[in-house]
Design a protein around this motif. Structure first.
Motif, mmCIF file in Angstrom:
data_model
loop_
_atom_site.group_PDB
_atom_site.id
_atom_site.type_symbol
_atom_site.label_atom_id
_atom_site.label_comp_id
_atom_site.label_asym_id
_atom_site.label_seq_id
_atom_site.Cartn_x
_atom_site.Cartn_y
_atom_site.Cartn_z
ATOM 1 N N SER A 77 0.840 -1.203 0.000
ATOM 2 C CA SER A 77 0.000 0.000 0.000
ATOM 3 C C SER A 77 0.872 1.249 0.000
ATOM 4 O O SER A 77 1.844 1.344 0.757
ATOM 5 N N PHE A 78 0.495 2.246 -0.844
ATOM 6 C CA PHE A 78 1.288 3.474 -0.912
ATOM 7 C C PHE A 78 0.469 4.740 -0.694
ATOM 8 O O PHE A 78 1.036 5.793 -0.409
ATOM 9 N N SER A 79 -0.865 4.704 -0.823
ATOM 10 C CA SER A 79 -1.676 5.901 -0.601
ATOM 11 C C SER A 79 -3.123 5.494 -0.383
ATOM 12 O O SER A 79 -3.805 5.102 -1.339
ATOM 13 N N GLY A 80 -3.602 5.585 0.861
ATOM 14 C CA GLY A 80 -4.980 5.214 1.146
ATOM 15 C C GLY A 80 -5.286 3.821 0.633
ATOM 16 O O GLY A 80 -4.581 2.861 0.953
ATOM 17 N N PRO A 81 -6.323 3.683 -0.215
ATOM 18 C CA PRO A 81 -6.672 2.354 -0.725
ATOM 19 C C PRO A 81 -5.808 1.904 -1.904
ATOM 20 O O PRO A 81 -5.977 0.779 -2.390
ATOM 21 N N TYR A 82 -4.909 2.748 -2.374
ATOM 22 C CA TYR A 82 -4.143 2.437 -3.581
ATOM 23 C C TYR A 82 -2.915 1.595 -3.234
ATOM 24 O O TYR A 82 -2.170 1.898 -2.296
ATOM 25 N N THR A 83 -2.722 0.541 -4.030
ATOM 26 C CA THR A 83 -1.657 -0.416 -3.756
ATOM 27 C C THR A 83 -0.983 -0.859 -5.049
ATOM 28 O O THR A 83 -1.502 -0.664 -6.153
ATOM 29 N N ILE A 84 0.186 -1.457 -4.887
ATOM 30 C CA ILE A 84 0.832 -2.246 -5.943
ATOM 31 C C ILE A 84 0.565 -3.699 -5.596
ATOM 32 O O ILE A 84 0.827 -4.124 -4.462
ATOM 33 N N HIS A 85 0.041 -4.484 -6.529
ATOM 34 C CA HIS A 85 -0.313 -5.863 -6.182
ATOM 35 C C HIS A 85 -0.349 -6.754 -7.418
ATOM 36 O O HIS A 85 -0.401 -6.278 -8.562
ATOM 37 N N GLY A 86 -0.328 -8.038 -7.180
ATOM 38 C CA GLY A 86 -0.495 -9.004 -8.252
ATOM 39 C C GLY A 86 -1.932 -9.035 -8.735
ATOM 40 O O GLY A 86 -2.867 -8.725 -7.986
ATOM 41 N N ALA A 87 -2.118 -9.409 -9.997
ATOM 42 C CA ALA A 87 -3.467 -9.494 -10.582
ATOM 43 C C ALA A 87 -3.553 -10.782 -11.395
ATOM 44 O O ALA A 87 -2.895 -10.907 -12.431
ATOM 45 N N TYR A 88 -4.362 -11.726 -10.912
ATOM 46 C CA TYR A 88 -4.484 -13.025 -11.583
ATOM 47 C C TYR A 88 -5.674 -13.079 -12.534
ATOM 48 O O TYR A 88 -5.867 -14.076 -13.234
ATOM 49 N N TRP A 89 -6.490 -12.020 -12.580
ATOM 50 C CA TRP A 89 -7.744 -12.057 -13.324
ATOM 51 C C TRP A 89 -7.640 -11.472 -14.731
ATOM 52 O O TRP A 89 -8.612 -11.435 -15.462
#
Length: 459
Positions: free
Chosen positions: A411-423
């Motif tokens: 997480s870097f700002s409130g609800p915003y994140t860097i994350h994996g996406a499997y979809w």
């Protein structure tokens, strides 16, 4: 077909200094330089530097042949090359100011000897020692170190006749990672004064000089680099703090400064632009902190910095404002001894850096136009290996989602994140609700790389 441009300068017989007649290509290449009147009317534009060049530039104005017209000096902050252009879009010279140093340089211009035209004044940029050189086509006029020669954060420079004797003094100001301060040097390089700047952090400072109150004496205006509030300090000709004002106390991206009497009132105005996460605008202020006007130099979603210079480029007796976009913000950051993550939304690419080296890059998917990824500078404040992500927009809304086991979430700002996406597997294109989507395996690399507090820069 190339068109040959006549050059009045000779090749200087000095090691490391080349002033070369050039061949200008008919094709427009490189970042776009623009020339505006004080009311924001575009008078001229053309492209400088190399095709596809995306690095940061330093910009200045100087009259090198004493014809009453300023030329535009452009230098790279990541290579030792500089260029001189006239307002008609003709490149006059290339120059290389240092013998062995292959990094970039900050550029200014001033009349060091009080005779003829201006000289070019350069300071080595990041990764270089604080080396200052002044020269014209006949060779070097001065060469010295403005701070401790063992430092490797470079030095920024600005030249101005502070003593009203027809000869320019040199202001050298601290680069990234050094205690904030500026020094004033005579035209032979001797130290006149040092001023500490406790208001700012160690991310570098910017400085210009001008007669902002019309009393015939020059004042020095100083602003902080990235991470500082948008404050400007004004020092009198005795280097005493005279006044200060906020451009925008909530803006922390750093300011670029230029000065000149752009409205013809007999007083120099301050011309300000944003260094990072900018709006493509040019702001004109009086020396006592009142905004006079503003105009848009670059639009269409432009969100990076703008470099600026002021001078009478066309010889009409009026000062013009020259701009060039800063394609990449804070190249200096990439030379420092720490880690950070950089996200270029235009390229849909994430880069991760440590100790001045780019360790790798990955395609990402940022937010869609209706759910954009925020731009600016952030810090990682939470890490979780698995998260259930869901959002409810309303009954039967097609944008509702519920995604279990989203991996490698930083997480870097409130609800915003860097994350994996499997979809999805459409990386390289915006797809998200504002987060930075990555392939799962690549998201783990970034997750393992970042710590709490690691900087994330998005533009």
């Amino acid at each position: 077909m190339s068109k040959k441009i006549k050059a009045s300068w000779k090749i200087a017989g000095v090691l490391g200094l080349l002033l070369l007649p050039l061949f200008a290509s008919a094709q427009s290449l490189g970042p776009e330089a623009k020339f505006f009147s004080a009311d924001g009317k575009l008078k001229k534009s053309f492209f400088v530097f190399d095709s596809g060049y995306e690095g940061a530039l330093s910009l200045a104005a100087g009259d090198f042949d004493a014809d009453g017209k300023k030329d535009l000096i452009v230098s790279a902050l990541d290579s030792p090359r500089g260029e001189i252009w006239n307002v008609e879009g003709k490149k006059i010279h290339d120059f290389f100011a240092f013998d062995k140093f292959r990094g970039g340089m900050e550029v200014s211009a001033g009349n060091l000897d009080g005779q003829g035209g201006d000289e070019i004044i350069v300071g080595a940029s990041y990764n270089g020692g604080p080396h200052i050189r002044g020269f014209d086509s006949s060779g070097y006029k001065l060469s010295f170190f403005g701070f401790d020669s063992k430092q490797r954060s470079g030095i920024k420079v600005f030249a101005k006749d502070l003593g009203n004797d027809g000869k320019s003094e040199i202001i050298g100001f601290s680069g990234f990672g050094q205690d904030p301060k500026f020094r004033i040097f005579g035209n032979d390089g001797h130290l006149i004064k040092e001023v500490a700047l406790k208001d700012f952090n160690k991310n570098g400072v910017e400085a210009v000089a001008g007669d902002f109150d019309g009393d015939g004496n020059k004042e020095i205006a100083v602003a902080g680099g990235y991470g500082n509030p948008g404050k400007v300090l004004i020092f009198n000709n005795r280097s005493e703090l005279k006044s200060q004002f906020f451009f925008d106390k909530d803006y922390i991206g750093g300011l670029n400064l230029a000065a000149g009497d752009v409205n013809g009132d007999g007083k120099d105005e301050l011309v300000l632009t944003k260094s990072f996460n900018g709006d493509g605008k040019v702001y004109i202020y009086s020396g006592d902190g009142w905004q006079i006007s503003q105009f848009v130099a670059y639009n269409n979603g432009f969100n990076r910095g703008v470099e600026v210079a002021v001078g009478d480029f066309d010889g009409d007796g009026k000062q013009e404002i020259a701009t060039v976009p800063q394609r990449v913000y804070q190249t200096e950051l990439k030379s420092q001894k720490y880690k950070f993550v950089e996200v270029d939304l235009s390229k849909q690419t994430l880069y991760y850096w440590q100790d001045g080296r780019k360790l790798g890059s990955f395609l990402i998917s940022s937010g869609l136009s209706k759910t954009p990824t925020p731009t600016g500078s952030f810090k990682i404040y939470k890490k979780r290996p698995l998260v259930r992500m869901s959002w409810y927009y309303g009954p039967n809304n097609p944008n509702n989602y519920d995604l279990p086991n989203v991996p490698w979430v930083a997480s870097f700002s409130g609800p915003y994140t860097i994350h994996g996406a499997y979809w999805h597997n459409n990386f390289g294109h915006p797809m998200s609700h504002g987060c930075v989507n990555m392939r799962n395996s690549e998201a783990k690399v970034v997750y393992d790389f970042v710590d709490l507090g690691t900087s994330v820069i998005i533009y």
